[in-house]
Scaffold this active site. Sequence first.
Site, PDB file in Angstrom:
ATOM      1  N   ASP A   1      39.138  46.061  34.616  1.00  0.00           N
ATOM      2  CA  ASP A   1      39.177  44.655  34.217  1.00  0.00           C
ATOM      3  C   ASP A   1      37.979  43.835  34.663  1.00  0.00           C
ATOM      4  O   ASP A   1      38.040  42.627  34.683  1.00  0.00           O
ATOM      5  CB  ASP A   1      40.473  44.007  34.702  1.00  0.00           C
ATOM      6  CG  ASP A   1      40.541  43.955  36.222  1.00  0.00           C
ATOM      7  OD1 ASP A   1      39.726  44.643  36.869  1.00  0.00           O
ATOM      8  OD2 ASP A   1      41.393  43.244  36.755  1.00  0.00           O
ATOM      9  N   GLU A   2      36.892  44.465  35.094  1.00  0.00           N
ATOM     10  CA  GLU A   2      35.708  43.668  35.414  1.00  0.00           C
ATOM     11  C   GLU A   2      34.438  44.455  35.146  1.00  0.00           C
ATOM     12  O   GLU A   2      34.439  45.689  35.150  1.00  0.00           O
ATOM     13  CB  GLU A   2      35.746  43.190  36.875  1.00  0.00           C
ATOM     14  CG  GLU A   2      35.760  44.315  37.876  1.00  0.00           C
ATOM     15  CD  GLU A   2      35.598  43.831  39.306  1.00  0.00           C
ATOM     16  OE1 GLU A   2      34.616  43.104  39.569  1.00  0.00           O
ATOM     17  OE2 GLU A   2      36.433  44.183  40.150  1.00  0.00           O
TER      18      GLU A   2
END
Lengths: 399, 378
Positions: free
Chosen positions: A100-101
């Site tokens: 998620d990053e």
Amino acid sequence: MHIDMNSFYASVEAAFDPSLKGLPLAIAGNPEERKGIVVTCSYEARAFGVKTTMPVWEAKKLCPNLIVKKPRFDRYRKASKAMFAILCSYTPIVEPVSIDEGYMDVTDVARHPLDLAKEIQQRLLDELELPSSIGIAPNKFLAKTASDMKKPLGITVLRKRDIKEKLWPLDVEEMHGVGAKTAEKLKKIGIRTIGDLARGNDVQLEKIIGINGLRLKEKANGIDHRPVDPSSVYDFKSVGNQMTLPEDETNEEELKNALKSLAKSVSLRLKKKEAVATKVAVMLRYKDRTTVTKSMKLENPTDDERTIFQHALIVFQKLWKNEPVRLLGITGQDVMHKKNAFKQLDLFTFEEEAKNEPLHQAIEKLSEKYGEGIIKKGLSMHKEIDSFGSSFGKDFFFK
Amino acid sequence: MQVIVQKNKLVESVQDVMKAVSSRTTIPILTGIKIVATEEGISLTGSDSDISIESFIPAEENGTIQAEIIEPGSIVLQARFFSDIVRKLPQDKVEMKVENHFLTIIRSGSAEFNLHGLDAEEYPRLPEIEEQNVFKIPSDLLKTLIRQTVFAVSVSETRPILTGVNWRLENGELTCIATDSHRLALRKAKVETNISEAHNVVIPGKSLNELNKILDENDDLVEIVITENQVLFKTKNILFFSRLLDGNYPDTSRLIPMESKTDIVLDAKDFLQAIDRASLLAREGRNNVVKLTTFPNGKVEILSNSPEIGKVVEEIHAKNVQGEDLKISFSAKYMIDALKAVEGSEIRISFTGAMRPFLIRVPEDETVLQLILPVRTY
């Protein structure tokens, strides 16, 4: 630019089921069992004091209306793929850090970074219904720090000249890369804020936290030379080589020889990337252009030429229908970096491995002291000999 | 053949023998159930040629009539249809009658099925076993023996012998061992026997799993007969035959460490839950690995890290830690399996180094042992 999705799992769930929007939602290991732990939670839940790694019963006490859901990793993977696809539509220099990053190097994108960030954030929200926070800065460390400053849906610009004012007053524990243990060690030598660290004594820092101490000090001064490297984490989910045969081949020995060379190049490329594969797949294209593939899971992840060949041969023999083969390929799949891979020891052979135990222990001690990668086992320094066959390393994110 | 039988008895028997029936058999008649009616009662047989099960419904048991034999005889009926039919019949009683050309009428209440059967003479005979070498184990203990070992058999055919559980009978003691070469489960038990000679056989894990499903949780004695290539388990109304695996089971005794360098005693339930939590993130990752670290103050740290997803750390208090400090990584799944199998409130784990097998035992209990091989990083 650092893009950080806000409470990713919970946001994905809410995107799937809009009725969850605006409600306190937690994703936990085992919702039925009260002892399950919260893996992540929505901002609505955070407002009640619910935190990651909190047991479900405790979270429910703080927030009786909390909705608890099981993690659905297939959904998160899909959403992650879609999110990185959006990032990649602006520049190929995208480095995923986790599901998620990720970082983007937008130096060469002919747009004002702030406009670009606004557009990306809006697209993630419109197309995927996922909120994100974006940090804009001259390097990775500052970008990551910036994206952390305003959540959810923040866009923060952190210039080098801002650090004295914005970064240095902060507790050293809040610095990215400083864990509880390091913070404790730092406090012992009187370093409490990031500013203290920026002014820290090199010798002292190196003594108590090793080489990493000096790197942390640099970062505290806003210096970080790491490039945004698309190949650093996920750029290889598979490593494969294929070759077109000189003529349509039906001779099994010739095909075996071809497999042997392919296994060799796959092994070399894995070793060069310091990676291991958990599956071996074989691809065959017949004279009439029909293409078939089949794969086999390995007992232990490997980069070994012989192991790859042996398994490829088993798969090949199951696959081949004695018809003329035009194209042949071997792919190592589910590839991971060696440092994340494990070898399950075997009752009947562990004694061989155990002999090397003192060596492993010595390496571990040195790595702890001087940082990872300071010493490695005697791997030969591979030159770039992709003997033959072209690469078709398919990528998880850019398919 | 013509019989009237209690439906619930028939359903139960059909369910038992169905455990041996496979649709993927190479012998077509084995997709059927053989039914034989004699004056004494009705016997049903199912087989996949590796496992054969015979279940008997006595005409009379404990003074109640369970089956009325109007005309003795036999038939083979398609197992899939027969079992579904029997289960869904409307009344408590079922009448079965074989007419010409093996056509079988099954009647219950006002429902009537006509099912084409096969000649029972064509059905392979069950192995004939001379009941000389008999030993006896209570049913519930036998179930425990199976449950505590069979999960550790290998599922891979690379070493076929490891897909079975090794049973050694010596001096009135039975030792059951299973290993897939990554972990090993061992359980010993005293048995009632008149056999003086030692036995050493390997029973397919699948057979023991099926047997476990059929056996009742009571202390009725199960008679066990071992021959050269078959084993027979005999309860009051069931005969369960299994083929044995060919080949020599590897000698594992020398691989089980005798001494240890680090010993920890833990609450079994707390530890199991901690490992289960640690594996939450790891389960999704390809490596279901947790790392255990012991500290001199009696603390034990459990950590799992999945780079793509996140990490989890938990500290637990050991009841006792002795010996050298240790860092070791192992499969969370193997640990969970082993902890579920040992069934003690307290467990002792004995390590001899980060790259060597470690043992999980219940303190003061010599009969149960679980062994796990750790993993190492590259």
